[in-house]
Design a protein around this motif. Structure first.
Motif, PDB file in Angstrom:
ATOM      1  N   GLN A  33       4.859 -16.125  -5.592  1.00  0.00           N
ATOM      2  CA  GLN A  33       4.790 -15.501  -4.270  1.00  0.00           C
ATOM      3  C   GLN A  33       5.319 -14.067  -4.301  1.00  0.00           C
ATOM      4  O   GLN A  33       4.750 -13.173  -3.673  1.00  0.00           O
ATOM      5  CB  GLN A  33       5.581 -16.329  -3.254  1.00  0.00           C
ATOM      6  N   LEU A  34       6.401 -13.841  -5.035  1.00  0.00           N
ATOM      7  CA  LEU A  34       6.974 -12.495  -5.144  1.00  0.00           C
ATOM      8  C   LEU A  34       6.027 -11.561  -5.898  1.00  0.00           C
ATOM      9  O   LEU A  34       5.849 -10.403  -5.506  1.00  0.00           O
ATOM     10  CB  LEU A  34       8.340 -12.551  -5.835  1.00  0.00           C
ATOM     11  N   GLU A  35       5.423 -12.062  -6.962  1.00  0.00           N
ATOM     12  CA  GLU A  35       4.467 -11.246  -7.716  1.00  0.00           C
ATOM     13  C   GLU A  35       3.235 -10.933  -6.874  1.00  0.00           C
ATOM     14  O   GLU A  35       2.684  -9.828  -6.943  1.00  0.00           O
ATOM     15  CB  GLU A  35       4.101 -11.938  -9.024  1.00  0.00           C
ATOM     16  N   ASP A  36       2.818 -11.895  -6.056  1.00  0.00           N
ATOM     17  CA  ASP A  36       1.700 -11.664  -5.143  1.00  0.00           C
ATOM     18  C   ASP A  36       2.059 -10.592  -4.106  1.00  0.00           C
ATOM     19  O   ASP A  36       1.254  -9.700  -3.822  1.00  0.00           O
ATOM     20  CB  ASP A  36       1.302 -12.976  -4.450  1.00  0.00           C
ATOM     21  N   LEU A  37       3.271 -10.676  -3.568  1.00  0.00           N
ATOM     22  CA  LEU A  37       3.725  -9.652  -2.625  1.00  0.00           C
ATOM     23  C   LEU A  37       3.754  -8.277  -3.287  1.00  0.00           C
ATOM     24  O   LEU A  37       3.313  -7.285  -2.693  1.00  0.00           O
ATOM     25  CB  LEU A  37       5.129  -9.980  -2.116  1.00  0.00           C
ATOM     26  N   ASP A  38       4.281  -8.211  -4.485  1.00  0.00           N
ATOM     27  CA  ASP A  38       4.336  -6.950  -5.223  1.00  0.00           C
ATOM     28  C   ASP A  38       2.932  -6.371  -5.367  1.00  0.00           C
ATOM     29  O   ASP A  38       2.710  -5.182  -5.123  1.00  0.00           O
ATOM     30  CB  ASP A  38       4.984  -7.180  -6.591  1.00  0.00           C
ATOM     31  N   SER A  39       2.003  -7.221  -5.722  1.00  0.00           N
ATOM     32  CA  SER A  39       0.615  -6.787  -5.874  1.00  0.00           C
ATOM     33  C   SER A  39       0.042  -6.294  -4.548  1.00  0.00           C
ATOM     34  O   SER A  39      -0.642  -5.265  -4.497  1.00  0.00           O
ATOM     35  CB  SER A  39      -0.213  -7.945  -6.417  1.00  0.00           C
ATOM     36  N   LYS A  40       0.320  -7.008  -3.471  1.00  0.00           N
ATOM     37  CA  LYS A  40      -0.180  -6.605  -2.145  1.00  0.00           C
ATOM     38  C   LYS A  40       0.410  -5.266  -1.713  1.00  0.00           C
ATOM     39  O   LYS A  40      -0.311  -4.405  -1.189  1.00  0.00           O
ATOM     40  CB  LYS A  40       0.139  -7.673  -1.110  1.00  0.00           C
ATOM     41  N   PHE A  41       1.715  -5.086  -1.900  1.00  0.00           N
ATOM     42  CA  PHE A  41       2.328  -3.808  -1.546  1.00  0.00           C
ATOM     43  C   PHE A  41       1.725  -2.679  -2.376  1.00  0.00           C
ATOM     44  O   PHE A  41       1.351  -1.638  -1.845  1.00  0.00           O
ATOM     45  CB  PHE A  41       3.851  -3.842  -1.740  1.00  0.00           C
ATOM     46  N   ASN A  42       1.628  -2.891  -3.692  1.00  0.00           N
ATOM     47  CA  ASN A  42       1.076  -1.858  -4.563  1.00  0.00           C
ATOM     48  C   ASN A  42      -0.369  -1.527  -4.203  1.00  0.00           C
ATOM     49  O   ASN A  42      -0.743  -0.359  -4.123  1.00  0.00           O
ATOM     50  CB  ASN A  42       1.162  -2.270  -6.036  1.00  0.00           C
ATOM     51  N   SER A  43      -1.162  -2.550  -3.971  1.00  0.00           N
ATOM     52  CA  SER A  43      -2.567  -2.349  -3.643  1.00  0.00           C
ATOM     53  C   SER A  43      -2.715  -1.578  -2.332  1.00  0.00           C
ATOM     54  O   SER A  43      -3.483  -0.613  -2.245  1.00  0.00           O
ATOM     55  CB  SER A  43      -3.265  -3.698  -3.548  1.00  0.00           C
ATOM     56  N   PHE A  44      -1.973  -1.991  -1.326  1.00  0.00           N
ATOM     57  CA  PHE A  44      -2.086  -1.314  -0.034  1.00  0.00           C
ATOM     58  C   PHE A  44      -1.621   0.133  -0.128  1.00  0.00           C
ATOM     59  O   PHE A  44      -2.336   1.047   0.277  1.00  0.00           O
ATOM     60  CB  PHE A  44      -1.285  -2.039   1.057  1.00  0.00           C
ATOM     61  N   VAL A  45      -0.442   0.350  -0.657  1.00  0.00           N
ATOM     62  CA  VAL A  45       0.118   1.700  -0.698  1.00  0.00           C
ATOM     63  C   VAL A  45      -0.750   2.619  -1.558  1.00  0.00           C
ATOM     64  O   VAL A  45      -0.997   3.766  -1.185  1.00  0.00           O
ATOM     65  CB  VAL A  45       1.589   1.688  -1.164  1.00  0.00           C
ATOM     66  N   SER A  46      -1.240   2.118  -2.676  1.00  0.00           N
ATOM     67  CA  SER A  46      -2.056   2.975  -3.546  1.00  0.00           C
ATOM     68  C   SER A  46      -3.360   3.377  -2.856  1.00  0.00           C
ATOM     69  O   SER A  46      -3.931   4.412  -3.172  1.00  0.00           O
ATOM     70  CB  SER A  46      -2.328   2.300  -4.884  1.00  0.00           C
ATOM     71  N   SER A  47      -3.824   2.592  -1.914  1.00  0.00           N
ATOM     72  CA  SER A  47      -5.054   2.926  -1.187  1.00  0.00           C
ATOM     73  C   SER A  47      -4.804   3.954  -0.082  1.00  0.00           C
ATOM     74  O   SER A  47      -5.749   4.463   0.513  1.00  0.00           O
ATOM     75  CB  SER A  47      -5.672   1.664  -0.580  1.00  0.00           C
ATOM     76  N   GLN A  48      -3.550   4.271   0.181  1.00  0.00           N
ATOM     77  CA  GLN A  48      -3.218   5.163   1.288  1.00  0.00           C
ATOM     78  C   GLN A  48      -3.047   6.619   0.882  1.00  0.00           C
ATOM     79  O   GLN A  48      -2.891   7.478   1.722  1.00  0.00           O
ATOM     80  CB  GLN A  48      -1.929   4.693   1.978  1.00  0.00           C
ATOM     81  N   GLY A  49      -3.013   6.908  -0.386  1.00  0.00           N
ATOM     82  CA  GLY A  49      -2.794   8.288  -0.810  1.00  0.00           C
ATOM     83  C   GLY A  49      -1.342   8.686  -0.602  1.00  0.00           C
ATOM     84  O   GLY A  49      -0.446   7.848  -0.580  1.00  0.00           O
ATOM     85  N   ASP A  50      -1.118   9.953  -0.434  1.00  0.00           N
ATOM     86  CA  ASP A  50       0.231  10.493  -0.285  1.00  0.00           C
ATOM     87  C   ASP A  50       0.668  10.359   1.165  1.00  0.00           C
ATOM     88  O   ASP A  50       0.333  11.196   1.999  1.00  0.00           O
ATOM     89  CB  ASP A  50       0.255  11.956  -0.732  1.00  0.00           C
ATOM     90  N   ARG A  51       1.398   9.299   1.482  1.00  0.00           N
ATOM     91  CA  ARG A  51       1.775   8.996   2.866  1.00  0.00           C
ATOM     92  C   ARG A  51       3.281   8.980   3.031  1.00  0.00           C
ATOM     93  O   ARG A  51       4.020   8.637   2.121  1.00  0.00           O
ATOM     94  CB  ARG A  51       1.213   7.632   3.276  1.00  0.00           C
ATOM     95  N   THR A  52       3.698   9.343   4.218  1.00  0.00           N
ATOM     96  CA  THR A  52       5.122   9.383   4.528  1.00  0.00           C
ATOM     97  C   THR A  52       5.414   8.447   5.683  1.00  0.00           C
ATOM     98  O   THR A  52       4.705   8.449   6.689  1.00  0.00           O
ATOM     99  CB  THR A  52       5.551  10.822   4.901  1.00  0.00           C
ATOM    100  N   ILE A  53       6.476   7.671   5.542  1.00  0.00           N
ATOM    101  CA  ILE A  53       6.946   6.820   6.626  1.00  0.00           C
ATOM    102  C   ILE A  53       8.274   7.376   7.128  1.00  0.00           C
ATOM    103  O   ILE A  53       9.011   8.011   6.380  1.00  0.00           O
ATOM    104  CB  ILE A  53       7.067   5.346   6.199  1.00  0.00           C
ATOM    105  N   VAL A  54       8.540   7.137   8.393  1.00  0.00           N
ATOM    106  CA  VAL A  54       9.740   7.687   9.025  1.00  0.00           C
ATOM    107  C   VAL A  54      10.636   6.545   9.472  1.00  0.00           C
ATOM    108  O   VAL A  54      10.180   5.605  10.116  1.00  0.00           O
ATOM    109  CB  VAL A  54       9.379   8.586  10.224  1.00  0.00           C
TER     110      VAL A  54
END
Length: 174
Positions: A43-64
């Protein structure tokens, strides 16, 4: 920032250490511990993959962040840029009016529509910035606190991190 578990790779290392310790203290339960550990590791590895996949699809993004900043490990693990009102998760320091103004101006200039805050704390600074910018508040949990209702409902670390993922997806909407 002691919140090392917000990087899923660190969470897996922690799980492995905990599993080893449990197995050595209770060898009769090793099979059960290993089975449960493997399930959680997946489950943790799946979460890691989901976070990486989503963020990498967003380009250079900033959160506040408008609350205490306990997300250094998370932002580094997932290559996110961030702006924060608080420079740490310490409760000993409050942000300066200048810093609040800088974050407010940054959000207006960059049309950022969401500001994150931590769980179970009064998000007064984040609310103030949200009111000044028209932004919406989003919770991003440090996953070390649970509300009574979450505890009573059996909410897990994985559940919390999935909520964080959903809020991150919303928070990075254009």
């Amino acid at each position: 920032d002691p919140h090392i578990w917000l990087d899923m790779k660190n969470a897996v290392k922690m799980l492995e250490s905990i599993t080893d310790a449990l197995c050595s203290k209770s060898p009769g339960n090793t099979e059960l511990f290993m089975k449960n550990s493997e399930k959680l590791k997946e489950q943790l590895e799946d979460l890691d993959s989901k976070f990486n996949s989503f963020v990498s699809s967003q380009g250079d993004r900033t959160i506040v962040f408008g609350g205490r900043f306990a997300y250094k490990y998370f932002t580094e693990a997932y290559h996110l840029n961030y702006k924060t009102v608080y420079e740490s998760c310490s409760t000993d320091v409050e942000p300066s009016a200048k810093r609040v103004s800088e974050i407010t101006d940054f959000m207006k200039t960059n049309n950022i529509r969401y500001i994150f805050h931590e769980e179970l704390a009064d998000p007064k600074v984040a609310k103030s910035i949200a009111e000044a910018t028209g932004a919406e508040l989003l919770e991003f949990s440090t996953a070390h606190n649970l509300s009574k209702s979450d505890f009573d409902s059996g909410v897990s670390f994985v559940d919390i991190m999935n909520r964080n993922l959903e809020n991150l997806k919303k928070g990075l909407e254009l």
